[in-house]
Enzyme design. Structure first.
Site, PDB file in Angstrom:
ATOM      1  N   SER A   7      -0.717  -0.730  -4.906  1.00 51.04           N
ATOM      2  CA  SER A   7      -1.407   0.599  -5.190  1.00 51.04           C
ATOM      3  C   SER A   7      -1.318   1.545  -4.159  1.00 51.04           C
ATOM      4  O   SER A   7      -0.771   1.164  -3.020  1.00 51.04           O
ATOM      5  CB  SER A   7      -2.961   0.097  -5.381  1.00 51.04           C
ATOM      6  OG  SER A   7      -3.646  -0.184  -4.211  1.00 51.04           O
TER       7      SER A   7
ATOM      8  N   GLU B  27       0.886  -1.144  -0.172  1.00 55.04           N
ATOM      9  CA  GLU B  27      -0.102  -0.040  -0.182  1.00 55.04           C
ATOM     10  C   GLU B  27       0.906   1.089   0.089  1.00 55.04           C
ATOM     11  O   GLU B  27       1.618   1.410   0.697  1.00 55.04           O
ATOM     12  CB  GLU B  27      -0.882  -0.158   1.260  1.00 55.04           C
ATOM     13  CG  GLU B  27      -1.961  -1.067   1.371  1.00 55.04           C
ATOM     14  CD  GLU B  27      -2.941  -0.797   2.600  1.00 55.04           C
ATOM     15  OE1 GLU B  27      -4.011  -1.427   2.296  1.00 55.04           O
ATOM     16  OE2 GLU B  27      -2.567   0.000   3.374  1.00 55.04           O
ATOM     17  N   CYS B  28       0.586   2.231  -0.922  1.00 56.55           N
ATOM     18  CA  CYS B  28       1.349   3.644  -0.720  1.00 56.55           C
ATOM     19  C   CYS B  28       2.743   3.491  -0.611  1.00 56.55           C
ATOM     20  O   CYS B  28       3.476   3.338  -1.588  1.00 56.55           O
ATOM     21  CB  CYS B  28       0.621   4.316   0.313  1.00 56.55           C
ATOM     22  SG  CYS B  28       0.507   6.035  -0.025  1.00 56.55           S
ATOM     23  N   GLY B  29       3.292   3.807   0.434  1.00 56.25           N
ATOM     24  CA  GLY B  29       4.625   3.874   0.371  1.00 56.25           C
ATOM     25  C   GLY B  29       5.357   2.508   0.238  1.00 56.25           C
ATOM     26  O   GLY B  29       6.328   2.314  -0.480  1.00 56.25           O
TER      27      GLY B  29
END
Length: 469
Positions: free
Chosen positions: A423, A322-324
């Site tokens: 994502s 996720e993200c980072g």
């Protein structure tokens, strides 16, 4: 019996986080056990809560988790706490579209009174007009009093309190303007507690809250909580070992989201992409959000870890990022200063830091293809918040079709390559347990040797992600 109180505010920037963590610390200094919560999807404030209380803080978000489950999570996690303090989000009535997951909505769900923080800088009797408007906007919200922040003097405070008395709203004290109580910020918000665990800051803030705020009055207006039996933590037979990246660069996790994985049969093994040289012996990986851009140089220098993750991905290990964590899986990361840093290279794109926020808000996401977290067509609720963007990744297919809650905009996002999903979406597994269950089952699909990713072959199991209206 535990009691509960919500700390709301007239707007973002009113000082509710500072007052909340100071109140938690002051209550703890009195010898009380405090369980804290944060309305909305924010990860950073809960880290500060935990630092002040000594207990994991939980998020209460009615978009990410269904209301009925959210209420049961709250009641079960209160545990042996004397008082539950719930910090709101933005202004009292702000949230997603139609007020979803607003502080007001959560307060009504919990049957909890609200104390409204008002930034009193540069206003006097007008603070009473603000409080009156907030009370009248929705009479189902029980505004039990106000806390005045950034006061200039005792005269300033008495002027506002006199005005409050004319509308019969109780003043519960306040704090003077003092820049030493401002928590440092960066592009995603406040500095994380992991990066600034100053004991002096908390102790000084605690003393200021004890001196300036009527804590006895706050405890008097707090409402009783009906407790449920604690949620079972590790009752399920362990199906697999899942590595969870956790350090200064990767710290964005909802405690109950991880607990959901444990309840469904995952043995969670924490590791550090910053400090460890190799992955632990695990069958799947979860790489949460955080600040890889701040620690990019150290992540780049840890070549052994980057190669360990790249090898695990190439051998078929299920990986959810996720993200980072998604940024870390890219070939490189380009910082705010334009410098390039080598990352894991699981995906062939570049994560590019931008000066402006790229997106923030709730989304509904639909899986475009079958994968380790579900089947094509499954839907899940999520949240996005990032300054970076992904550039030039032609090695992977998109995995989500997203619809923004506020605008209705539809776009494809994220990436899938082999058994790796990445994502910018943040999920809460307590709100989409089928996602967690699918990932666990895939991670444990060939677990006899303790390395499910070696020779791993896809074998999708049933179970949808769960629809959203």
């Amino acid at each position: 019996m535990s009691k509960v109180l919500v700390i709301g505010a007239a707007s973002s920037g009113s000082g509710k986080t500072t007052i909340t963590i100071g109140l938690i610390a002051a209550l703890r200094a009195r010898g009380l056990t405090v369980q804290s919560y944060k309305v909305g999807p924010d990860y950073i404030d809960t880290g500060w809560h935990a630092l002040a209380s000594g207990r994991a803080a939980h998020n209460l978000d009615s978009w990410l988790v269904p209301k009925e489950k959210l209420r049961s999570i709250f009641e079960a996690t209160v545990g042996d706490a004397d008082v539950a303090i719930v910090e709101g989000v933005m202004g009292l009535y702000d949230g997603g579209r139609r007020g979803i997951s607003s502080t007001a909505e959560i307060a009504k769900l919990l049957g909890a009174p609200v104390v409204l923080v008002i930034d009193a800088k540069s206003i006097g009797a007008s603070a009473a007009a603000i409080a009156l408007g907030f009370r009248e906007y929705d009479r189902e919200v029980n505004i039990a009093g106000v806390i005045l922040n950034r006061l200039g003097s005792a005269t300033h405070q008495s002027m506002i309190e006199e005005a409050m008395s004319t509308i019969e709203i109780k003043s519960l004290g306040g704090l003077r303007r003092d820049e030493k109580f401002s928590i440092p910020e960066r592009h995603l918000g406040l500095l994380t507690a992991e990066e600034n665990s100053s004991v002096n800051f908390l102790s000084e803030l605690s003393r200021a809250v004890e001196a300036g705020i009527n804590i006895d009055g706050l405890l008097t207006v707090a409402a009783p909580v009906k407790k449920l039996p604690p949620i079972a933590g590790d009752g399920a037979k362990k199906i697999c070992r899942i590595g969870v990246a956790r350090d200064e660069a990767f710290s964005f996790y909802y405690p109950e989201s991880l607990s959901e994985l444990s309840r469904l049969g995952a043995d969670l093994i924490e590791f550090s992409p910053l400090h460890d040289e190799h992955l632990p012996t695990v069958d799947g990986l979860i790489l949460g959000g955080g600040y890889p851009e701040v620690h990019a140089s150290t992540l780049e220098k840890n070549i052994a870890m980057r190669e360990s993750i790249r090898r695990a991905a190439s051998e078929g290990m299920p990986i959810y990022a996720e993200c980072g964590g998604y940024m870390y899986l890219m070939r490189e990361l380009i910082g705010f200063d334009g410098r390039r840093y080598s990352m894991c290279g699981v995906f062939d794109g570049r994560a590019v830091m931008n000066e402006r926020l790229q997106t923030v808000g709730y989304v509904e996401a639909e899986l475009i293809s079958d994968c380790v977290i579900g089947r094509r067509g499954d839907r899940v609720r999520a949240h996005e918040f990032h300054f970076s963007s992904i550039d030039g990744d032609l090695s992977a297919k998109k995995i989500f079709r997203c619809t923004r809650l506020r605008t209705g905009k539809i776009y494809e996002a994220g990436a899938i390559k082999n058994n790796v999903i990445g994502s910018y979406l943040h999920l809460h597994f307590a709100g989409c347990p089928a996602v967690a269950e699918n990932f666990i089952r895939h991670s444990g699909a060939d677990n006899a040797g303790g390395h499910a990713y070696l020779g791993w072959a896809p074998s999708l199991v049933g179970g949808g992600v769960g629809g959203a209206p």
